[in-house]
Design an enzyme around this catalytic site. Sequence first.
Site, PDB file in Angstrom:
ATOM      1  N   CYS A 265      20.250  22.009  37.159  1.00 47.94           N
ATOM      2  CA  CYS A 265      21.110  22.182  38.329  1.00 47.94           C
ATOM      3  C   CYS A 265      22.422  22.852  37.928  1.00 47.94           C
ATOM      4  O   CYS A 265      23.286  22.238  37.289  1.00 47.94           O
ATOM      5  CB  CYS A 265      21.373  20.803  38.948  1.00 47.94           C
ATOM      6  SG  CYS A 265      22.599  20.825  40.235  1.00 47.94           S
ATOM      7  N   ASP A 342      12.865  16.105  21.943  1.00 47.10           N
ATOM      8  CA  ASP A 342      13.383  16.632  20.671  1.00 47.10           C
ATOM      9  C   ASP A 342      14.001  15.575  19.766  1.00 47.10           C
ATOM     10  O   ASP A 342      14.236  15.830  18.608  1.00 47.10           O
ATOM     11  CB  ASP A 342      14.526  17.641  20.941  1.00 47.10           C
ATOM     12  CG  ASP A 342      14.033  18.853  21.674  1.00 47.10           C
ATOM     13  OD1 ASP A 342      12.809  18.986  21.800  1.00 47.10           O
ATOM     14  OD2 ASP A 342      14.876  19.663  22.105  1.00 47.10           O
ATOM     15  N   GLU A 441      11.415  25.426  16.462  1.00 44.49           N
ATOM     16  CA  GLU A 441      11.846  26.591  17.268  1.00 44.49           C
ATOM     17  C   GLU A 441      13.178  27.163  16.807  1.00 44.49           C
ATOM     18  O   GLU A 441      13.380  28.360  16.781  1.00 44.49           O
ATOM     19  CB  GLU A 441      12.118  26.083  18.683  1.00 44.49           C
ATOM     20  CG  GLU A 441      11.098  26.298  19.705  1.00 44.49           C
ATOM     21  CD  GLU A 441      11.591  25.663  21.009  1.00 44.49           C
ATOM     22  OE1 GLU A 441      12.144  24.537  20.982  1.00 44.49           O
ATOM     23  OE2 GLU A 441      11.407  26.297  22.044  1.00 44.49           O
ATOM     24  N   HIS A 475       4.241  24.088  25.536  1.00 51.37           N
ATOM     25  CA  HIS A 475       4.434  22.970  26.466  1.00 51.37           C
ATOM     26  C   HIS A 475       3.428  21.853  26.353  1.00 51.37           C
ATOM     27  O   HIS A 475       3.598  20.814  26.994  1.00 51.37           O
ATOM     28  CB  HIS A 475       4.522  23.494  27.897  1.00 51.37           C
ATOM     29  CG  HIS A 475       5.858  24.092  28.181  1.00 51.37           C
ATOM     30  ND1 HIS A 475       6.189  25.357  27.762  1.00 51.37           N
ATOM     31  CD2 HIS A 475       6.954  23.575  28.767  1.00 51.37           C
ATOM     32  CE1 HIS A 475       7.434  25.610  28.104  1.00 51.37           C
ATOM     33  NE2 HIS A 475       7.927  24.545  28.719  1.00 51.37           N
ATOM     34  N   THR A 709      -1.213  -4.716   8.887  1.00 50.20           N
ATOM     35  CA  THR A 709      -2.234  -5.464   9.623  1.00 50.20           C
ATOM     36  C   THR A 709      -2.022  -5.250  11.107  1.00 50.20           C
ATOM     37  O   THR A 709      -0.883  -5.224  11.578  1.00 50.20           O
ATOM     38  CB  THR A 709      -2.184  -6.975   9.342  1.00 50.20           C
ATOM     39  OG1 THR A 709      -2.894  -7.656  10.383  1.00 50.20           O
ATOM     40  CG2 THR A 709      -0.765  -7.532   9.312  1.00 50.20           C
ATOM     41  N   GLN A 754      -7.353  -8.808  19.997  1.00 46.13           N
ATOM     42  CA  GLN A 754      -7.300  -9.411  18.655  1.00 46.13           C
ATOM     43  C   GLN A 754      -5.864  -9.805  18.306  1.00 46.13           C
ATOM     44  O   GLN A 754      -4.967  -9.628  19.095  1.00 46.13           O
ATOM     45  CB  GLN A 754      -7.834  -8.410  17.634  1.00 46.13           C
ATOM     46  CG  GLN A 754      -9.327  -8.216  17.757  1.00 46.13           C
ATOM     47  CD  GLN A 754      -9.885  -7.279  16.686  1.00 46.13           C
ATOM     48  OE1 GLN A 754      -9.155  -6.565  16.037  1.00 46.13           O
ATOM     49  NE2 GLN A 754     -11.192  -7.309  16.518  1.00 46.13           N
TER      50      GLN A 754
HETATM   51  P1  ADP Z   1      18.664  18.155  28.762  1.00 42.84           P
HETATM   52  O1  ADP Z   1      19.266  17.005  29.478  1.00 42.84           O
HETATM   53  O2  ADP Z   1      17.206  17.965  28.557  1.00 42.84           O
HETATM   54  O3  ADP Z   1      19.416  18.506  27.508  1.00 42.84           O
HETATM   55  P2  ADP Z   1      19.881  20.437  30.161  1.00 42.84           P
HETATM   56  O4  ADP Z   1      20.747  20.830  29.029  1.00 42.84           O
HETATM   57  O5  ADP Z   1      19.194  21.517  30.902  1.00 42.84           O
HETATM   58  O6  ADP Z   1      18.737  19.415  29.741  1.00 42.84           O
HETATM   59  O7  ADP Z   1      20.763  19.621  31.191  1.00 42.84           O
HETATM   60  C1  ADP Z   1      20.235  19.136  32.396  1.00 42.84           C
HETATM   61  C2  ADP Z   1      21.239  19.219  33.511  1.00 42.84           C
HETATM   62  O8  ADP Z   1      22.396  18.468  33.184  1.00 42.84           O
HETATM   63  C3  ADP Z   1      21.752  20.614  33.782  1.00 42.84           C
HETATM   64  O9  ADP Z   1      20.895  21.321  34.628  1.00 42.84           O
HETATM   65  C4  ADP Z   1      23.067  20.338  34.457  1.00 42.84           C
HETATM   66  O10 ADP Z   1      22.876  20.033  35.823  1.00 42.84           O
HETATM   67  C5  ADP Z   1      23.553  19.097  33.757  1.00 42.84           C
HETATM   68  N1  ADP Z   1      24.480  19.472  32.679  1.00 42.84           N
HETATM   69  C6  ADP Z   1      24.194  19.906  31.440  1.00 42.84           C
HETATM   70  N2  ADP Z   1      25.295  20.168  30.736  1.00 42.84           N
HETATM   71  C7  ADP Z   1      26.321  19.918  31.564  1.00 42.84           C
HETATM   72  C8  ADP Z   1      27.770  20.017  31.452  1.00 42.84           C
HETATM   73  N3  ADP Z   1      28.346  20.413  30.325  1.00 42.84           N
HETATM   74  N4  ADP Z   1      28.493  19.677  32.520  1.00 42.84           N
HETATM   75  C9  ADP Z   1      27.919  19.253  33.662  1.00 42.84           C
HETATM   76  N5  ADP Z   1      26.603  19.155  33.816  1.00 42.84           N
HETATM   77  C10 ADP Z   1      25.807  19.488  32.810  1.00 42.84           C
END
Ligand code: ADP
Length: 949
Positions: A265, A342, A441, A475, A709, A754
């Site tokens: 988002c 990860d 990666e 994936h 065990t 068991q």
């Molecule tokens: P993950 O949580 O797996 O590391 P992301 O890095 O894509 O995945 O983060 C998921 C979501 O968290 C982003 O799409 C964003 O909405 C929110 N987010 C990530 N970093 C920030 C940030 N620095 N500030 C505000 N929201 C963040």
Amino acid sequence: MPDVELPAPIVQGVSFFSIVATTEDAFYDTVAFYGALGFRETSVFERGPDSQKTAEHSSDSAKETWLHAFADAGNGEDVTLKIRLVPGSPVDAKAEAEGEWRAKKAAFVMYTGNLNSALEYIKSRKQSFQARPETGTPTEIYTYDPVGTLVGFTSKRNPFATAAPAPSRTPVQAPIETPLVSQPVPPDGKKKRIGVMTSGGDAPGMNAAVRAVVRMTIARGCDAYAIYEGYEGLVQGGDLIKKMAWSDVRGWLSEGGTLIGTARCMAFKERKGRLTGAKHLIEAGIDALVVCGGDGSLTGADLFRSEWPSLVQELIDTEVMTEEQVAPYRHLNIVGLVGSIDNDMSSTDATIGAFSSLHRICEAVDSIGSTALSHSRAFIVEVMGRHCGWLAVMAAVSTGADFVFTPERPPEGEDWESDMCKVLQKHRDMGKRKTIIIVAEGAIDRELKPITPNYLKDICVNRLGLDTRVTTLGHTQRGGTPCAYDRMLATLQGVEAVEAVLDSTPETPSPVIAINENKITRKPLMEAVKLTHSVAEAIGQKDFRKAMELRDPEFADFYDTYVHTTIVNDEAKSTPKDKSLRIAIIHIGAPAGGMNAATRAAARFCLNQGHVPLAVHNGFPGLLRHDSVRELSWIDVDGWEIRGGSEIGTNRSTPDIDLGLAAWAFQKHRFDGLLIIGGFEAFTALGQLRRARASYPAFRIPMVCLPATISNNVPGTEFSLGSDTCLNALMEYCDVIKQSASATRRRVFVVEVQGGKSGYVATVAGLVIGAMAVYTPEEGINLKMLQEDVEHLKRSYAHDQGENRAGRLVLRNERASNTYTTEVLANIIREEANKKFEARSAVPGHVQQGGIPSPLDRVRAARLAVKSVQWLEQHAFKSLEERAASETAAVIGIRGAGIIFTPIDVLEETETDIAARRPRQAWWKPMHNILDLLSGRSVPEAATASERS
Ligand code: ADP
């Protein structure tokens, strides 16, 4: 010293204990102490010149008082405390332990609704105590009574914390207004609302976490909300914020991905988006948010939390909301759960999803291994991990890969390509027909240049002439049903997250729920986020040493394990004779997943240290009757990491079949150290050898037992090799059965599990498959229990609206009862159900030993084996006298947050129930309580019947 007959917390079923005072003053003081803390005097006995000895009162007491307390722990058990006066020399009650008292074994920990008055009293006595938390209102207090017994008081009802009382095992027929376990309804009458969301990359186990949060929230008398589609749901609001009912999350444990959705988002990265999010949260009346996601999501959560007061203020200033509207929401509670394949979050050893992903990788590499072997090929396997090499390293340890590349530990030296070629060529020269290289990666060299699979392929082809293929797993690593460990982790952490919400005050910093070895912990969210970011910064600055240091110590340990067991150390050959040890490795008892992986790691570590690893084939009978001892070479043990069973052969017999002959064999083969891998028989064998040291000097060598065990019943550890493989096998079996049960509506399966006389496997399996009830030998089975459980099943079917057809399972440990066999249980349930539902029995039998060991068993096997040999080395060079000391015969174990060696004599004396072949205390008991809670077995009917509104 105080004579505490049952040194166990109340919550673990203690109903009776006795304390001895040696002087009259101490006696009366102790009586007064417990009297003031809520115990009632029920019986007083004084031995006069002509008093009668009664059966109840002890014959050696001059005075005796029986006190009684209602445990008030919801588990219905009361406690009787016997204080006895047995004249003797006064005890120095000042001898208080150092360090954290909470970590010591308290005689009992008592729930008290009014901790403040207990605290006041303790303070008024001017005696020392430890309160947790140290600032603010404590929830736990530890102190020593007048005769030096450590006791604790808690106001927490958290069933997972060791200090907490168990929730009721009996379903409480309470009206809906009466919450079972907490007091979350504030004076204004509004129930606390807890929202849960999944965000960022999906990870297996997220659904289990959501299920745990939702059900725990409801069980605590609060309302549960799901925020769909991650932060997108917060920003958009409306239908994406939904109230959740108990049954909404039925069957979620086994589902991969996240059922409440996740999204990346962008809007939430802007203040404007977060402002809208705040507005929607307040509108929905949500007071607390549990965010399950990775590094990015938790960074977002931390930012949201820190900005919250200013966001609320802005809503008022811009007249979007009024002061009154926002008044109850001035403080936002956020708790983080780390869901990420990860394992890239600092502060926690494992993240939800990481081990499932490792399962997928190992399945793939194991399959690739057979084709590589057939064609004598090389494979470069790319795994996920942009900033973290955890998956790559763990995959390398568990599949015996020839080389590994990670982001935080680039290859050393200018010409690492040539170094790699030397290693690969050496493995080929030793007779290996396959070559596997694992690349994360985000793998880079020291100049931060990416190391790509294709580049590595070219090296293998051009320099070594190897037929080389590249496989990018992509994936598939995210997919599939979560493994047992992730389901357990997500469940326990979800429960802890709700507890953290309920415990928090405006002053408590937002926590992230972590795990360290085997202990669920709370860490400050802000620091965890900061630490995680500093790893990336250190890598950016090419400070790789710092990057490794900033990761959890466990990670560095695994990396070293990988190096020790994969890269041949040529210098070891020239180890002088007096520094080279002859280390014997023996398997005892039934085969368990990971025995071979441990043997491989121990043997290779020995070789790299210049020692001689000796395999004793077929246990003690092999040693005594056939003298079958053989030196292991590097290549002998190749590929053992993925093999189930026991390559060197195992046998149940213990050395007491002929100790004299065993001593002779030890002497003949000049064993300098012994590694015993196995279950309760291995434990017993170690005890016998230690005791026989008095007569046979050949046993005066360091000896270590590495528990392996499926029953996980060896004292001295919370984890035995093979138990994770078993849990996964059982879980898969149960998932299949559950599905079959759901195909025919209204069928209950009673599955026989068991585990000997230990209920560990049944309990954890029950937790990870969502069993309706679990019967263990520790608790036994009685009619009342059965009756309640049948009622519970009936209720659960009654509330089933038909939209959810998930089958129901009941697990019964094979030794839970002689009378109520699996078949009998199924018959009783069927009979009682009166055609409302069906019941069948199922016996998975030896399926539970598992085929290929699980990755967790493989990596732990390798790490614990290396640590065991290091420990043997440490003691082997000591003087003859020191080597005969009892410390040099120990069990290696994972206990709480650490890896610990405990001397066998200490374990035998204090922790072992020899007759039942299990530890005296079942450390996993709190999991049973959580299981009962989340299955609704110990939750009021009204709560589980809750409907969405
Ligand atoms: P993950 O949580 O797996 O590391 P992301 O890095 O894509 O995945 O983060 C998921 C979501 O968290 C982003 O799409 C964003 O909405 C929110 N987010 C990530 N970093 C920030 C940030 N620095 N500030 C505000 N929201 C963040």
